[in-house]
Scaffold this active site. Structure first.
Site, PDB file in Angstrom:
ATOM      1  N   GLU A 187       0.826  -1.214   0.000  1.00  0.00           N
ATOM      2  CA  GLU A 187       0.000   0.000   0.000  1.00  0.00           C
ATOM      3  C   GLU A 187       0.855   1.258   0.000  1.00  0.00           C
ATOM      4  O   GLU A 187       0.519   2.242  -0.664  1.00  0.00           O
ATOM      5  CB  GLU A 187      -0.944  -0.001   1.210  1.00  0.00           C
ATOM      6  CG  GLU A 187      -2.151  -0.899   1.072  1.00  0.00           C
ATOM      7  CD  GLU A 187      -1.837  -2.362   1.294  1.00  0.00           C
ATOM      8  OE1 GLU A 187      -2.666  -3.214   0.930  1.00  0.00           O
ATOM      9  OE2 GLU A 187      -0.750  -2.650   1.864  1.00  0.00           O
TER      10      GLU A 187
ATOM     11  N   HIS B 164      -9.237  -5.800  11.142  1.00  0.00           N
ATOM     12  CA  HIS B 164      -9.853  -5.561   9.834  1.00  0.00           C
ATOM     13  C   HIS B 164     -11.262  -4.999   9.971  1.00  0.00           C
ATOM     14  O   HIS B 164     -12.071  -5.116   9.055  1.00  0.00           O
ATOM     15  CB  HIS B 164      -9.905  -6.859   9.028  1.00  0.00           C
ATOM     16  CG  HIS B 164      -8.568  -7.447   8.736  1.00  0.00           C
ATOM     17  ND1 HIS B 164      -7.880  -8.183   9.673  1.00  0.00           N
ATOM     18  CD2 HIS B 164      -7.793  -7.410   7.637  1.00  0.00           C
ATOM     19  CE1 HIS B 164      -6.734  -8.590   9.154  1.00  0.00           C
ATOM     20  NE2 HIS B 164      -6.646  -8.129   7.920  1.00  0.00           N
TER      21      HIS B 164
END
Length: 355
Positions: free
Chosen positions: A84, A153
């Site tokens: 990322e 998450h």
């Protein structure tokens, strides 16, 4: 209009997305709405491209980019390694050179790996350059808890990114929201954080004929999903559905008329719409599926305290949030950790002194 809409969708989506309703609207899932918005904007502007992990050959982790590689090719739909920090840095650099990237995070939880690029490089450059260097970019992907994905998450970053000057932060609920807001985000000259909810990707909504127009852009303002006179419920993304169910329960069981406001935009926040509603109902609750501290609901409370809306309140504002714990993995505990229609209804009754 229908034929032109077909042209922007991958062939694999035609059968499921263009069934006309009796009103002349189209039935479309949130996933299809996002897909069509990106396809149209890529057709319109060659500078728009998509970059992320598995967005091309795999059609996206949630199939939001399905068919776009076949249509636009590897130059404009770019698969990257799992980094990322790297892919976001590349995209921000491309935006600083005049391109218009759409960065897909497989989850906004993973955007923490790229927080410096989003917050320091993208958000602040226009201001720090004295208005000479813009950064036109969209960061999009699923945000918040899904089901059984654990604490790392399951976070909602709306308030995190909403606190940063220079960013616009959007969070759609319906297919029409998703389509119109994403098109507006792609055309906006500022960096935009576009937070979706993976649990509603497959939900199907009516999309009006107006919203199917290639130049339809949804304003960054709140939308009244249900008009009411007794209490205002302010929320965003998937919780709009729960709040509408709670409003129906309040009406049927207690004769209470609840106004449900879908924020759509976290930053800029449509405070005027909230104030206008509070002046009418004199009661307010906020609903969000995130931690209670320093959240969107907290900001709304502060805004109400600091404006004339405070003088119209007949009771303190009630915040409905997730539990103040890392999101549990166990299904039974996870269900207890977030708001549902019953919890929302109970909060409304408390504000209205009904229990």
């Amino acid at each position: 209009m229908l034929s032109s809409f077909r042209s922007v969708l991958p062939k694999s989506l035609h059968k499921t997305s263009v069934r006309l309703a009796s009103t002349g609207s189209v039935k479309m899932s949130v996933r299809e709405a996002l897909n069509s918005a990106m396809a149209e904007e890529m057709d319109r502007d060659d500078d728009v491209f998509i970059i992320g992990e598995e967005v091309a050959q795999y059609n996206g982790a949630y199939k939001v980019t399905k068919g776009l590689l076949d249509r636009f090719g590897e130059r404009r739909v770019i698969d990257t390694p799992i980094t990322e920090m790297g892919l976001t840095g590349i995209a921000v650099g491309a935006a600083l050179k005049g391109l218009k990237p759409i960065v897909e995070f497989m989850s906004f939880n993973f955007s923490m790996q790229a927080i410096d690029q989003v917050v320091n490089s993208a958000a602040k450059t226009y201001y720090m350059s004295g208005g000479t260097q813009k950064c036109q970019i969209v960061f999009r992907g699923p945000n918040g808890a899904a089901v059984g994905v654990g604490a790392q998450h399951s976070q909602d970053f709306s308030a995190w990114y909403g606190s940063i000057p220079g960013l616009k932060v959007l969070s759609p609920f319906s297919s029409e929201d998703a389509r119109g807001l994403l098109k507006a985000a792609i055309r906006d000259p500022n960096p935009v954080v576009f937070m979706e909810n993976e649990l509603i990707y497959g939900d199907v909504f009516d999309v009006s004929e107006e919203a199917l127009d290639v130049d339809y852009l949804c304003p960054f303002t709140a939308k009244i999903e249900n008009e009411g006179t007794d209490i205002t419920i302010v929320t965003y993304t998937r919780n709009v559905e729960f709040c509408l169910t709670a409003a129906e329960m309040l009406d049927k069981q207690y004769g209470v008329s609840a106004e449900v406001i879908n924020l759509r935009s976290i930053r800029p926040m449509d405070v005027d719409a909230i104030i206008k509603s509070v002046k009418k109902t004199n009661h307010l609750i906020t609903v969000e599926s995130t931690f209670p501290a320093f959240g969107v609901g907290s900001e709304i409370c502060a805004q109400i305290m600091e404006t004339e809306a405070f003088d119209y309140l007949d009771a303190p504002v009630q915040r409905v949030t997730g539990a103040d714990v890392p999101t549990p993995y166990a299904k039974e505990l996870e269900d207890f950790a977030f708001p549902d229609p019953d919890i929302i209804t109970t909060a409304c009754k408390k504000v209205l002194s009904m229990e």
